[in-house]
Design an enzyme around this catalytic site. Structure first.
Site, mmCIF file in Angstrom:
data_model
loop_
_atom_site.group_PDB
_atom_site.id
_atom_site.type_symbol
_atom_site.label_atom_id
_atom_site.label_comp_id
_atom_site.label_asym_id
_atom_site.label_seq_id
_atom_site.Cartn_x
_atom_site.Cartn_y
_atom_site.Cartn_z
ATOM 1 N N ASP A 9 3.238 5.899 0.935
ATOM 2 C CA ASP A 9 3.846 5.131 2.022
ATOM 3 C C ASP A 9 3.615 5.891 3.318
ATOM 4 O O ASP A 9 3.903 7.097 3.390
ATOM 5 C CB ASP A 9 5.346 4.954 1.786
ATOM 6 N N ASP A 131 9.429 -8.760 -2.589
ATOM 7 C CA ASP A 131 10.458 -7.749 -2.361
ATOM 8 C C ASP A 131 11.810 -8.449 -2.374
ATOM 9 O O ASP A 131 12.079 -9.305 -1.525
ATOM 10 C CB ASP A 131 10.225 -7.039 -1.026
#
Length: 232
Positions: A9, A131
Protein backbone atom coordinates in the site's frame (compact mmCIF):
# COMPACT_ATOMS: atom_id res chain seq x y z
CA UNK A 1 -4.26 -24.65 -2.52
CA UNK A 2 -5.05 -21.03 -1.72
CA UNK A 3 -3.15 -18.40 -3.71
CA UNK A 4 -1.04 -16.10 -1.52
CA UNK A 5 -0.83 -12.46 -2.63
CA UNK A 6 1.26 -9.99 -0.61
CA UNK A 7 0.28 -6.33 -0.72
CA UNK A 8 2.09 -3.04 -0.96
CA UNK A 9 0.00 0.00 0.00
CA UNK A 10 1.51 3.29 -1.10
CA UNK A 11 1.44 6.75 0.47
CA UNK A 12 4.00 9.30 -0.75
CA UNK A 13 5.89 6.48 -2.47
CA UNK A 14 6.38 4.47 0.73
CA UNK A 15 5.02 1.09 1.87
CA UNK A 16 2.47 1.70 4.59
CA UNK A 17 -0.43 0.01 6.33
CA UNK A 18 -3.59 1.56 7.70
CA UNK A 19 -6.05 0.22 10.25
CA UNK A 20 -9.68 0.04 9.08
CA UNK A 21 -8.78 2.44 6.27
CA UNK A 22 -8.03 5.36 8.58
CA UNK A 23 -5.27 7.49 7.07
CA UNK A 24 -4.37 8.83 10.52
CA UNK A 25 -3.39 5.29 11.51
CA UNK A 26 -0.65 5.15 8.86
CA UNK A 27 2.45 3.16 9.74
CA UNK A 28 5.46 3.10 7.39
CA UNK A 29 7.03 -0.33 6.94
CA UNK A 30 9.46 0.27 4.10
CA UNK A 31 10.49 3.48 2.36
CA UNK A 32 11.56 1.54 -0.74
CA UNK A 33 8.63 -0.31 -2.32
CA UNK A 34 10.78 -1.65 -5.15
CA UNK A 35 13.09 -3.32 -2.63
CA UNK A 36 10.04 -4.68 -0.84
CA UNK A 37 8.69 -6.13 -4.08
CA UNK A 38 12.06 -7.76 -4.77
CA UNK A 39 11.91 -9.32 -1.31
CA UNK A 40 8.51 -10.80 -2.03
CA UNK A 41 9.79 -12.20 -5.32
CA UNK A 42 12.86 -13.67 -3.63
CA UNK A 43 10.57 -15.50 -1.20
CA UNK A 44 8.83 -17.19 -4.10
CA UNK A 45 5.67 -15.12 -4.45
CA UNK A 46 4.36 -14.75 -8.00
CA UNK A 47 1.65 -12.13 -7.48
CA UNK A 48 1.61 -8.68 -5.90
CA UNK A 49 -1.30 -6.41 -5.02
CA UNK A 50 -0.38 -2.71 -5.14
CA UNK A 51 -2.72 -0.05 -3.79
CA UNK A 52 -2.26 3.65 -4.47
CA UNK A 53 -3.76 5.11 -1.29
CA UNK A 54 -2.87 8.63 -2.42
CA UNK A 55 -4.74 7.89 -5.62
CA UNK A 56 -7.78 6.53 -3.80
CA UNK A 57 -7.97 9.68 -1.72
CA UNK A 58 -7.34 12.16 -4.54
CA UNK A 59 -9.48 10.27 -7.12
CA UNK A 60 -6.73 9.85 -9.72
CA UNK A 61 -3.57 7.75 -9.98
CA UNK A 62 -0.64 9.27 -8.10
CA UNK A 63 1.98 6.52 -7.65
CA UNK A 64 2.25 5.17 -11.20
CA UNK A 65 6.02 5.78 -11.25
CA UNK A 66 6.40 3.51 -8.22
CA UNK A 67 4.28 0.90 -9.98
CA UNK A 68 6.54 1.11 -13.03
CA UNK A 69 9.62 0.76 -10.84
CA UNK A 70 8.21 -2.45 -9.34
CA UNK A 71 7.17 -3.99 -12.66
CA UNK A 72 10.50 -3.17 -14.28
CA UNK A 73 12.53 -4.55 -11.35
CA UNK A 74 10.61 -7.81 -10.85
CA UNK A 75 8.73 -10.48 -12.81
CA UNK A 76 5.80 -10.39 -10.36
CA UNK A 77 2.29 -10.35 -11.78
CA UNK A 78 1.09 -7.05 -10.37
CA UNK A 79 -2.50 -5.94 -9.97
CA UNK A 80 -2.98 -2.25 -9.20
CA UNK A 81 -5.81 -0.27 -7.67
CA UNK A 82 -6.51 3.13 -6.20
CA UNK A 83 -7.63 6.23 -8.06
CA UNK A 84 -8.59 4.61 -11.36
CA UNK A 85 -11.45 6.86 -12.45
CA UNK A 86 -10.83 7.69 -16.11
CA UNK A 87 -9.61 6.16 -19.37
CA UNK A 88 -6.34 8.02 -18.80
CA UNK A 89 -5.95 6.40 -15.37
CA UNK A 90 -6.51 2.84 -16.53
CA UNK A 91 -4.19 3.28 -19.50
CA UNK A 92 -1.57 4.77 -17.19
CA UNK A 93 -1.77 1.71 -14.91
CA UNK A 94 -1.38 -0.74 -17.79
CA UNK A 95 1.41 1.36 -19.33
CA UNK A 96 3.26 1.21 -15.99
CA UNK A 97 3.21 -2.58 -16.16
CA UNK A 98 0.13 -3.66 -14.24
CA UNK A 99 -1.25 -6.94 -15.58
CA UNK A 100 -4.61 -6.34 -13.90
CA UNK A 101 -6.41 -3.39 -12.35
CA UNK A 102 -8.75 -3.33 -9.38
CA UNK A 103 -11.85 -1.20 -9.92
CA UNK A 104 -13.63 -0.17 -6.75
CA UNK A 105 -15.27 3.25 -6.44
CA UNK A 106 -15.73 3.67 -10.17
CA UNK A 107 -17.72 0.42 -10.27
CA UNK A 108 -20.27 2.14 -8.03
CA UNK A 109 -20.23 5.65 -9.45
CA UNK A 110 -19.92 4.84 -13.16
CA UNK A 111 -20.97 1.25 -13.89
CA UNK A 112 -21.37 1.95 -17.61
CA UNK A 113 -17.70 2.89 -17.89
CA UNK A 114 -16.67 -0.21 -15.96
CA UNK A 115 -18.69 -2.40 -18.28
CA UNK A 116 -16.97 -0.75 -21.25
CA UNK A 117 -13.58 -1.52 -19.70
CA UNK A 118 -14.52 -5.15 -19.06
CA UNK A 119 -15.42 -5.47 -22.72
CA UNK A 120 -12.38 -3.55 -23.97
CA UNK A 121 -9.64 -5.10 -21.84
CA UNK A 122 -11.18 -8.48 -21.04
CA UNK A 123 -12.50 -9.83 -17.74
CA UNK A 124 -9.15 -11.50 -16.99
CA UNK A 125 -7.52 -8.06 -16.63
CA UNK A 126 -10.21 -6.59 -14.38
CA UNK A 127 -10.62 -7.24 -10.65
CA UNK A 128 -13.79 -5.95 -9.06
CA UNK A 129 -13.00 -4.30 -5.74
CA UNK A 130 -15.76 -4.91 -3.20
CA UNK A 131 -14.82 -3.05 -0.03
CA UNK A 132 -17.53 -3.72 2.52
CA UNK A 133 -18.63 -1.91 5.66
CA UNK A 134 -21.90 -2.88 7.37
CA UNK A 135 -22.94 -4.80 4.28
CA UNK A 136 -22.56 -1.80 1.94
CA UNK A 137 -19.89 -1.04 -0.64
CA UNK A 138 -17.53 1.71 0.51
CA UNK A 139 -15.91 4.14 -1.95
CA UNK A 140 -13.32 6.92 -2.34
CA UNK A 141 -10.63 5.54 -0.08
CA UNK A 142 -13.33 4.16 2.26
CA UNK A 143 -14.38 7.68 3.15
CA UNK A 144 -17.95 7.16 1.94
CA UNK A 145 -20.44 4.30 2.14
CA UNK A 146 -22.59 3.84 -0.95
CA UNK A 147 -26.15 2.54 -1.09
CA UNK A 148 -25.01 -0.61 -2.92
CA UNK A 149 -25.36 -3.84 -0.96
CA UNK A 150 -22.66 -6.47 -1.44
CA UNK A 151 -24.48 -9.43 -2.96
CA UNK A 152 -26.54 -7.52 -5.58
CA UNK A 153 -23.40 -5.54 -6.46
CA UNK A 154 -21.43 -8.73 -7.08
CA UNK A 155 -24.28 -10.36 -9.00
CA UNK A 156 -24.60 -7.40 -11.34
CA UNK A 157 -20.94 -7.49 -12.33
CA UNK A 158 -20.63 -11.27 -12.49
CA UNK A 159 -23.50 -11.20 -14.99
CA UNK A 160 -21.41 -8.69 -16.98
CA UNK A 161 -18.49 -11.14 -17.10
CA UNK A 162 -16.41 -10.35 -14.01
CA UNK A 163 -14.51 -13.40 -12.79
CA UNK A 164 -12.17 -11.87 -10.19
CA UNK A 165 -13.33 -10.12 -7.02
CA UNK A 166 -11.21 -8.66 -4.23
CA UNK A 167 -13.40 -8.37 -1.14
CA UNK A 168 -12.16 -6.42 1.87
CA UNK A 169 -14.09 -6.41 5.13
CA UNK A 170 -13.14 -2.92 6.29
CA UNK A 171 -13.86 -3.53 9.97
CA UNK A 172 -11.19 -6.26 9.89
CA UNK A 173 -8.59 -4.53 7.76
CA UNK A 174 -5.27 -3.96 9.48
CA UNK A 175 -6.48 -5.38 12.79
CA UNK A 176 -4.75 -8.80 12.53
CA UNK A 177 -7.86 -10.11 14.35
CA UNK A 178 -8.77 -12.74 11.77
CA UNK A 179 -10.57 -12.55 8.42
CA UNK A 180 -14.31 -12.46 7.81
CA UNK A 181 -14.44 -16.15 6.87
CA UNK A 182 -18.22 -16.48 7.15
CA UNK A 183 -18.69 -13.57 4.73
CA UNK A 184 -16.34 -15.15 2.19
CA UNK A 185 -18.03 -18.54 2.56
CA UNK A 186 -21.38 -16.88 1.92
CA UNK A 187 -20.02 -15.28 -1.26
CA UNK A 188 -18.64 -18.62 -2.48
CA UNK A 189 -21.94 -20.37 -1.79
CA UNK A 190 -23.73 -17.76 -3.89
CA UNK A 191 -21.09 -17.61 -6.64
CA UNK A 192 -19.17 -20.92 -6.58
CA UNK A 193 -17.16 -20.26 -9.76
CA UNK A 194 -15.90 -16.86 -8.65
CA UNK A 195 -12.16 -16.28 -8.16
CA UNK A 196 -12.55 -14.58 -4.79
CA UNK A 197 -9.59 -12.84 -3.17
CA UNK A 198 -10.13 -12.39 0.56
CA UNK A 199 -8.68 -9.30 2.22
CA UNK A 200 -8.69 -7.87 5.72
CA UNK A 201 -7.82 -9.16 9.16
CA UNK A 202 -5.29 -11.85 8.25
CA UNK A 203 -3.01 -12.12 11.25
CA UNK A 204 -1.33 -15.53 11.09
CA UNK A 205 -0.63 -18.64 9.05
CA UNK A 206 -3.57 -20.22 10.88
CA UNK A 207 -5.88 -17.58 9.37
CA UNK A 208 -4.63 -18.45 5.88
CA UNK A 209 -5.11 -22.16 6.57
CA UNK A 210 -8.67 -21.48 7.74
CA UNK A 211 -9.44 -19.62 4.51
CA UNK A 212 -7.93 -22.47 2.53
CA UNK A 213 -10.10 -25.03 4.34
CA UNK A 214 -13.14 -22.85 3.61
CA UNK A 215 -12.39 -23.09 -0.11
CA UNK A 216 -11.45 -19.45 -0.65
CA UNK A 217 -9.35 -19.25 -3.84
CA UNK A 218 -6.93 -16.47 -2.83
CA UNK A 219 -5.92 -14.14 -0.01
CA UNK A 220 -4.20 -10.75 0.18
CA UNK A 221 -2.15 -9.84 3.23
CA UNK A 222 0.27 -7.12 4.24
CA UNK A 223 0.55 -6.03 7.85
CA UNK A 224 0.85 -9.58 9.21
CA UNK A 225 3.82 -10.19 6.93
CA UNK A 226 5.54 -6.91 7.77
CA UNK A 227 5.15 -7.58 11.48
CA UNK A 228 6.50 -11.14 11.22
CA UNK A 229 3.23 -12.85 12.10
CA UNK A 230 3.14 -14.80 8.83
CA UNK A 231 6.02 -17.17 8.15
CA UNK A 232 6.72 -17.79 4.48
Amino acid sequence: MIELIPAIDLIEGKCVRLTKGEYDSKKIYNEDPVAQAREFEAKGFKRLHVVDLDGAKSKHIVNDKVLKGITEATSLTVDFGGGIKTAEDIEKAFAAGAKMVTLGSIAVTNPQLCEEWIEKYGAERIILGADVRNGKISINGWKEDSADELMPFLKKYIEKGVKNVLCTEISKDGTLAGPAIELYKEIMREFPHLHLIASGGVGSNADIEALDRAGIPAVVFGKAYYEGKIKC
